[in-house]
Scaffold this active site. Structure first.
Site, PDB file in Angstrom:
ATOM      1  N   TYR A  48       1.052  -1.114  -0.063  1.00  0.00           N
ATOM      2  CA  TYR A  48       0.102  -0.128  -0.016  1.00  0.00           C
ATOM      3  C   TYR A  48       0.939   1.240  -0.046  1.00  0.00           C
ATOM      4  O   TYR A  48       1.963   1.367   0.854  1.00  0.00           O
ATOM      5  CB  TYR A  48      -0.814   0.077   1.322  1.00  0.00           C
ATOM      6  CG  TYR A  48      -1.785   1.281   1.319  1.00  0.00           C
ATOM      7  CD1 TYR A  48      -2.971   1.321   0.725  1.00  0.00           C
ATOM      8  CD2 TYR A  48      -1.176   2.435   2.190  1.00  0.00           C
ATOM      9  CE1 TYR A  48      -3.699   2.493   0.894  1.00  0.00           C
ATOM     10  CE2 TYR A  48      -2.103   3.419   2.064  1.00  0.00           C
ATOM     11  CZ  TYR A  48      -3.207   3.531   1.591  1.00  0.00           C
ATOM     12  OH  TYR A  48      -4.076   4.646   1.427  1.00  0.00           O
ATOM     13  N   GLU A 136      -3.677   7.674  -3.989  1.00  0.00           N
ATOM     14  CA  GLU A 136      -3.623   6.417  -3.274  1.00  0.00           C
ATOM     15  C   GLU A 136      -3.242   5.111  -4.380  1.00  0.00           C
ATOM     16  O   GLU A 136      -4.123   5.109  -5.324  1.00  0.00           O
ATOM     17  CB  GLU A 136      -4.796   6.075  -2.545  1.00  0.00           C
ATOM     18  CG  GLU A 136      -4.878   4.733  -1.791  1.00  0.00           C
ATOM     19  CD  GLU A 136      -6.154   4.580  -1.201  1.00  0.00           C
ATOM     20  OE1 GLU A 136      -6.395   4.393   0.297  1.00  0.00           O
ATOM     21  OE2 GLU A 136      -7.197   4.496  -1.554  1.00  0.00           O
TER      22      GLU A 136
END
Length: 343
Positions: A48, A136
């Site tokens: 991530y 993101e």
């Protein structure tokens, strides 16, 4: 080869024109107008990576975790140590030190480390160049063939920077947004739809939050957050009423205005125009205080529009909740109500 080419075409034809339902779309879903076809890849590891504007560090902060490809909120809740924050000096920009920190957290070496460092630097520069508030990547993946790729991306942009990125903002797909949000944005109103049944029209974000809180305190549920701002015109107030009343769940509307910069008589004029043009048939509770409040009350008093004026906010919220409940029960029983006042 013909079969391989035909598979994505067939899959796309089965999606375009239909409504897509996912966790992100909500219960109403979103229309599927386009389908993106991409390369199928095989992941060895999923990470991530995100960049956000963080008030804590007064600038961009990179958020990194070895636990990618899943809900990052759940990771933060269940294993907060798995998430690492790396602030970046916005004046200095990203340096080799921060990029190496990202690579160290993810445990990549060799050629993968080189690929990652290149990607992180480019992502940061993109974030800054286009005035992003969130970038993101989930997942950022190391593939079985040795490549490091961004497999899914979400980017939010600062609305205040629209004038600097006109071409980018032209790509906005309004079909994917709630019509009320689109209309509110076009009218210069701050609107967020909620799940309750009491419509709120307020000036100032703080007062709007307090109004919603006091509605809940009396057992009601606000249907929206709507801040008309400090310089709203009668036309904007009318548009605000259109947006609120377009919600079929709304069974009462509470107007709470403190006139500082905003003039109460302007609000009153907008209220009367909106109530007349929209033919509102639900209770309209109005609480006005501040600049030109006497003139505003005079305008409403001379009008034939059904308005329930209240001076105290607590009393106004209590009345809105009670009348909303009455209207809701009447609708379920198919009974028509009349809120005319014999004055």
């Amino acid at each position: 080869q013909w079969y391989q080419r035909r598979v994505p075409i067939t899959a796309g034809e089965g999606m375009i024109g239909h409504t897509l339902f996912t966790k992100q779309t909500g219960a109403q879903g979103r229309p599927c107008n386009e389908v993106m076809v991409c390369e199928r890849v095989y992941c060895r590891k999923e990470f991530y990576f995100a960049i956000v504007m963080d008030r804590t560090y007064n600038g961009p902060t990179m958020i990194v975790s070895t636990q990618g490809g899943m809900n990052i909120e759940e990771v933060a809740s269940e294993n907060p140590d798995a998430i690492v924050k790396i602030p970046v000096d916005i004046e200095q920009g990203i340096t080799n030190r921060e990029v190496n920190q990202v690579a160290d957290v993810l445990g990549l070496g060799g050629d993968q480390r080189k690929q990652l460092k290149d990607a992180v630097s480019k992502l940061y520069n993109l974030f800054v160049k286009y005035d992003s508030t969130l970038l993101e990547i989930n997942p950022l993946a190391e593939l079985t063939d040795g490549r490091v790729l961004c497999l899914d991306c979400k980017i939010n942009f600062d609305d205040n920077a629209e004038y600097r990125h006109a071409e980018l903002f032209k790509k906005r797909d309004l079909s994917q947004e709630d019509k009320r949000d689109v209309d509110a944005s076009a009218a210069g109103l701050n609107y967020i739809g909620l799940d309750g049944n009491i419509g709120c029209l307020v000036n100032g974000a703080g007062l709007a939050m307090a109004t919603m809180d006091i509605i809940k305190l009396h057992g009601g549920e606000p249907a929206n957050f709507l801040d008309v701002g400090g310089g709203a015109t009668a036309e904007q107030v009318t548009e605000a009423f259109k947006i609120i009343s377009s919600d079929p769940n709304v069974t009462a509307i509470l107007v709470n205005i403190f006139g500082g910069i905003m003039r109460c008589d302007v609000i009153a004029q907008g209220i009367l125009e909106a109530a007349t043009n929209l033919k509102l048939d639900i209770p309209l509770i109005v609480r006005l205080q501040g600049t030109n409040v006497k003139e505003a009350k005079a305008l409403m008093g001379m009008s034939s529009v059904k308005i329930l004026p209240v001076d105290d906010l607590d009393d106004a919220a209590s009345m809105a909740v009670k009348l909303s409940d009455i209207v809701g029960q009447a609708q379920r029983l198919n009974v028509k109500l009349d809120f005319s006042l014999d004055i």
